[in-house]
Design a protein around this motif. Sequence first.
Motif, PDB file in Angstrom:
ATOM      1  N   GLU A 140       0.830  -1.196   0.000  1.00 13.89           N
ATOM      2  CA  GLU A 140       0.000   0.000   0.000  1.00 13.89           C
ATOM      3  C   GLU A 140       0.879   1.267   0.000  1.00 13.89           C
ATOM      4  OE1 GLU A 140      -2.772  -0.120   3.216  1.00 13.89           O
ATOM      5  OE2 GLU A 140      -3.970   1.513   2.380  1.00 13.89           O
ATOM      6  N   ILE A 141       1.903   1.276   0.855  1.00 14.27           N
ATOM      7  CA  ILE A 141       2.804   2.437   0.944  1.00 14.27           C
ATOM      8  C   ILE A 141       3.549   2.620  -0.379  1.00 14.27           C
ATOM      9  CG2 ILE A 141       4.847   3.366   2.135  1.00 14.27           C
ATOM     10  CD1 ILE A 141       3.887   1.616   4.576  1.00 14.27           C
ATOM     11  N   ALA A 142       4.040   1.490  -0.925  1.00 10.30           N
ATOM     12  CA  ALA A 142       4.788   1.559  -2.187  1.00 10.30           C
ATOM     13  C   ALA A 142       3.902   2.102  -3.306  1.00 10.30           C
ATOM     14  CB  ALA A 142       5.324   0.179  -2.556  1.00 10.30           C
ATOM     15  N   SER A 143       2.622   1.740  -3.250  1.00  9.99           N
ATOM     16  CA  SER A 143       1.683   2.200  -4.267  1.00  9.99           C
ATOM     17  C   SER A 143       1.471   3.710  -4.167  1.00  9.99           C
ATOM     18  CB  SER A 143       0.362   1.452  -4.083  1.00  9.99           C
ATOM     19  OG  SER A 143      -0.649   2.055  -4.815  1.00  9.99           O
ATOM     20  N   TYR A 144       1.290   4.215  -2.928  1.00  6.80           N
ATOM     21  CA  TYR A 144       1.138   5.664  -2.729  1.00  6.80           C
ATOM     22  C   TYR A 144       2.403   6.392  -3.190  1.00  6.80           C
ATOM     23  CZ  TYR A 144      -3.032   4.813   0.104  1.00  6.80           C
ATOM     24  OH  TYR A 144      -4.257   4.429   0.530  1.00  6.80           O
ATOM     25  N   GLU A 145       3.535   5.797  -2.861  1.00  3.49           N
ATOM     26  CA  GLU A 145       4.801   6.433  -3.202  1.00  3.49           C
ATOM     27  C   GLU A 145       4.954   6.542  -4.726  1.00  3.49           C
ATOM     28  OE1 GLU A 145       8.644   6.026  -0.669  1.00  3.49           O
ATOM     29  OE2 GLU A 145       8.761   4.605  -2.299  1.00  3.49           O
ATOM     30  N   LYS A 146       4.565   5.448  -5.389  1.00  2.00           N
ATOM     31  CA  LYS A 146       4.645   5.426  -6.849  1.00  2.00           C
ATOM     32  C   LYS A 146       3.746   6.520  -7.442  1.00  2.00           C
ATOM     33  CE  LYS A 146       4.885   1.935 -10.426  1.00  2.00           C
ATOM     34  NZ  LYS A 146       4.553   0.590 -10.840  1.00  2.00           N
ATOM     35  N   LYS A 147       2.548   6.659  -6.865  1.00  2.00           N
ATOM     36  CA  LYS A 147       1.617   7.677  -7.370  1.00  2.00           C
ATOM     37  C   LYS A 147       2.184   9.075  -7.145  1.00  2.00           C
ATOM     38  CE  LYS A 147      -2.494   4.913  -7.062  1.00  2.00           C
ATOM     39  NZ  LYS A 147      -3.018   4.115  -5.964  1.00  2.00           N
ATOM     40  N   LEU A 148       2.800   9.284  -5.969  1.00  2.00           N
ATOM     41  CA  LEU A 148       3.390  10.600  -5.682  1.00  2.00           C
ATOM     42  C   LEU A 148       4.515  10.917  -6.654  1.00  2.00           C
ATOM     43  CD1 LEU A 148       3.560  10.758  -1.784  1.00  2.00           C
ATOM     44  CD2 LEU A 148       2.288  12.269  -3.298  1.00  2.00           C
ATOM     45  N   ILE A 149       5.319   9.900  -6.968  1.00  3.24           N
ATOM     46  CA  ILE A 149       6.427  10.110  -7.917  1.00  3.24           C
ATOM     47  C   ILE A 149       5.859  10.469  -9.288  1.00  3.24           C
ATOM     48  CG2 ILE A 149       8.326   8.945  -9.143  1.00  3.24           C
ATOM     49  CD1 ILE A 149       8.813   7.408  -6.473  1.00  3.24           C
ATOM     50  N   GLU A 150       4.782   9.771  -9.675  1.00  5.40           N
ATOM     51  CA  GLU A 150       4.131  10.050 -10.964  1.00  5.40           C
ATOM     52  C   GLU A 150       3.659  11.500 -11.019  1.00  5.40           C
ATOM     53  OE1 GLU A 150       4.632   6.711 -13.083  1.00  5.40           O
ATOM     54  OE2 GLU A 150       3.033   8.023 -13.785  1.00  5.40           O
ATOM     55  N   ILE A 151       2.972  11.921  -9.915  1.00  5.19           N
ATOM     56  CA  ILE A 151       2.434  13.281  -9.867  1.00  5.19           C
ATOM     57  C   ILE A 151       3.568  14.301  -9.970  1.00  5.19           C
ATOM     58  CG2 ILE A 151       1.304  14.973  -8.322  1.00  5.19           C
ATOM     59  CD1 ILE A 151      -0.363  12.566  -7.256  1.00  5.19           C
ATOM     60  N   ASN A 152       4.674  13.956  -9.343  1.00  2.00           N
ATOM     61  CA  ASN A 152       5.804  14.868  -9.262  1.00  2.00           C
ATOM     62  C   ASN A 152       6.625  14.939 -10.549  1.00  2.00           C
ATOM     63  OD1 ASN A 152       6.895  16.668  -7.488  1.00  2.00           O
ATOM     64  ND2 ASN A 152       8.510  15.274  -6.827  1.00  2.00           N
ATOM     65  N   THR A 153       6.544  13.905 -11.378  1.00  6.20           N
ATOM     66  CA  THR A 153       7.428  13.869 -12.547  1.00  6.20           C
ATOM     67  C   THR A 153       6.687  13.907 -13.882  1.00  6.20           C
ATOM     68  OG1 THR A 153       7.458  11.456 -12.462  1.00  6.20           O
ATOM     69  CG2 THR A 153       9.273  12.587 -11.363  1.00  6.20           C
ATOM     70  N   ARG A 154       5.352  13.800 -13.857  1.00  3.76           N
ATOM     71  CA  ARG A 154       4.601  13.769 -15.124  1.00  3.76           C
ATOM     72  C   ARG A 154       3.844  15.074 -15.355  1.00  3.76           C
ATOM     73  NH1 ARG A 154       5.481   9.248 -18.586  1.00  3.76           N
ATOM     74  NH2 ARG A 154       6.210   7.595 -17.224  1.00  3.76           N
ATOM     75  N   ASP A 155       3.694  15.424 -16.615  1.00  2.00           N
ATOM     76  CA  ASP A 155       2.853  16.553 -16.987  1.00  2.00           C
ATOM     77  C   ASP A 155       1.411  16.047 -17.003  1.00  2.00           C
ATOM     78  OD1 ASP A 155       1.982  18.990 -18.246  1.00  2.00           O
ATOM     79  OD2 ASP A 155       1.841  17.841 -20.092  1.00  2.00           O
ATOM     80  N   PRO A 156       0.512  16.689 -16.242  1.00  2.00           N
ATOM     81  CA  PRO A 156      -0.846  16.136 -16.114  1.00  2.00           C
ATOM     82  C   PRO A 156      -1.628  16.099 -17.425  1.00  2.00           C
ATOM     83  CG  PRO A 156      -0.666  18.266 -14.995  1.00  2.00           C
ATOM     84  CD  PRO A 156       0.706  17.880 -15.408  1.00  2.00           C
ATOM     85  N   LEU A 157      -1.383  17.048 -18.327  1.00  4.92           N
ATOM     86  CA  LEU A 157      -2.154  17.080 -19.569  1.00  4.92           C
ATOM     87  C   LEU A 157      -1.687  15.992 -20.549  1.00  4.92           C
ATOM     88  CD1 LEU A 157      -4.251  18.544 -21.423  1.00  4.92           C
ATOM     89  CD2 LEU A 157      -2.315  19.865 -22.323  1.00  4.92           C
ATOM     90  N   THR A 158      -0.414  15.978 -20.861  1.00  6.61           N
ATOM     91  CA  THR A 158       0.078  15.081 -21.924  1.00  6.61           C
ATOM     92  C   THR A 158       0.565  13.734 -21.371  1.00  6.61           C
ATOM     93  OG1 THR A 158       2.282  16.007 -21.695  1.00  6.61           O
ATOM     94  CG2 THR A 158       0.844  17.033 -23.321  1.00  6.61           C
ATOM     95  N   GLU A 159       0.726  13.660 -20.051  1.00 11.21           N
ATOM     96  CA  GLU A 159       1.201  12.459 -19.360  1.00 11.21           C
ATOM     97  C   GLU A 159       2.631  12.058 -19.712  1.00 11.21           C
ATOM     98  OE1 GLU A 159      -1.858   9.535 -19.911  1.00 11.21           O
ATOM     99  OE2 GLU A 159      -3.180  10.508 -18.470  1.00 11.21           O
ATOM    100  N   VAL A 160       3.364  12.943 -20.423  1.00 17.88           N
ATOM    101  CA  VAL A 160       4.793  12.672 -20.614  1.00 17.88           C
ATOM    102  C   VAL A 160       5.528  13.319 -19.427  1.00 17.88           C
ATOM    103  CG1 VAL A 160       4.583  12.554 -23.123  1.00 17.88           C
ATOM    104  CG2 VAL A 160       5.214  14.738 -22.064  1.00 17.88           C
TER     105      VAL A 160
END
Lengths: 303, 210
Positions: free
Chosen positions: A126-146
């Motif tokens: 569960e923690i690893a999953s949240y962490e992965k999501k946080l990393i995604e939010i922090n490193t991805r552009d929300p519109l284009t997802e790159v």
Amino acid sequence: MIFAQIFDMISVGIVVIDKELNVEKWNRWMETHSKIASENIIGHSIFEHFPQLETKWFIRSCKSVFAFGNFLFFSQKLHGYIFPFMNSFTFCTEFSCMQQNASMGPLRDENNQINHLYIMVNDVTEIASYEKKLIEINTRDPLTEVYNRRFLSNRLQEEIERFKRYGRPFSIILQDIDHFKKINDTYGHICGDFILKKFAHLNSERLRSVDIYTRYGGEEFCCILPETRLESAYKLAEDLRVTIEKQLFEFEGNKFNITMSQGAVEITLGVSNAEQLLKSADELLYEAKNTGRNKIAARITEM
Amino acid sequence: MNQSNIVISDYQKDILQELMNIAFGNATADLTNIIDIHIELSVPDIELLAIRELPEYISETIDTYSETVIINQKFLGDFKGSGLFVFPSSSGHDLSALFEESGFECSQLSGSSLKIEIVMEIGNILIGACVGKISELLNTSVIYSPPQAIFVKENKYDSLVNLFDSSQSVIVMKTRFQQKKGEGFILIITDQDSLDWLKDALDKFMEAYQ
């Protein structure tokens, strides 16, 4: 009696292994998640049921506990998991196996000799999953997802360090959609967003898996191409230019074509940071814009 | 610095020096023979310091690197304190040399995060080897907390002080390790609480030879 109950009631996997690496204890948590009853594994080598553990690091870790009385910690970040168990959190679909933090330590007998070691396993899916999501939010552009600009800067700096250390070449391509403002003004921002998403998708799907595609800002995008000389980067840029030029974009009944201008540079020794490299790519990009658009300007950077 | 209650005699310091020579000699041999990590540990050096003097001590000991990774692992027991594995990660001192032999098979991480996790596990083994061998000779055993990574830029070690009680004095046991292309330091810093115990343990250690 009470201690024996804790051993089986606790929501942590506990395994005791002897010096020959045979299992001596296997608690109920381990039984539940491995689907191996303790009577079927006790007295058997741990590798009999888990052959994938027969690795240099695992054997060395066990020896280190017996030799030094070490306590070792195996992070989920590095290993993912020690024992391949089914993921019991059905909503964490990004992991096929339960993610685990594990530790290993000595068990001493009455003469203070270490003849056994324990392994404790914690489910951290569960923690690893949240962490992965946080990393995604922090490193991805929300519109284009790159990847976003923050990721671009960090990754570019890492590539520059690698170049300085090992001399491995790499190139970058900076892209800008021609007359994007006109599209926005004519068809509206929602159409502009649609173009950006489709544009990013068309470009990123033509890249190798080792390449990095990022949104630099607005309608500008940047490709990082590891192990790529300028000549190959130029060929790729031309391939991408043609792909975009030929693509018919269709949004709410409107059909139109777009083009892009690109600046491509290869790293050289004079470049010390990401900003310098991006600046020279940007200069080339504007050279391409000022000499007619829908074209590529490429050069080895000379600082 | 309030040394009055922690001073160890020159005689005790000599015993500690000798004990560490034996302990680190054993650790080096076992690391090579048993767990297949080839490193060399230098003759250890012992210093009595106030915690606030620690950053200066470390930056004087270690050449200036653009970035240093420090793995800190606390140990608890009669013998109590922290083990620091200080590893420069600048381009000249390539971490990868240390990893080639580490035998880790990992697909999840890349770049710097992977390196930190690996340095953490290597540090865990080396700190454990050194502390474990000292504990064994002093006839005690310790337990450890999980390792933590601290990043230090340009030899600024002031943040280290925050990890400890700044009013405390400590004995720093330093060894330099070398492995192919990489080198760094292991510092074992005793907690003030364990100094009285350590003095007794050193005396008992010598009694066995008298």
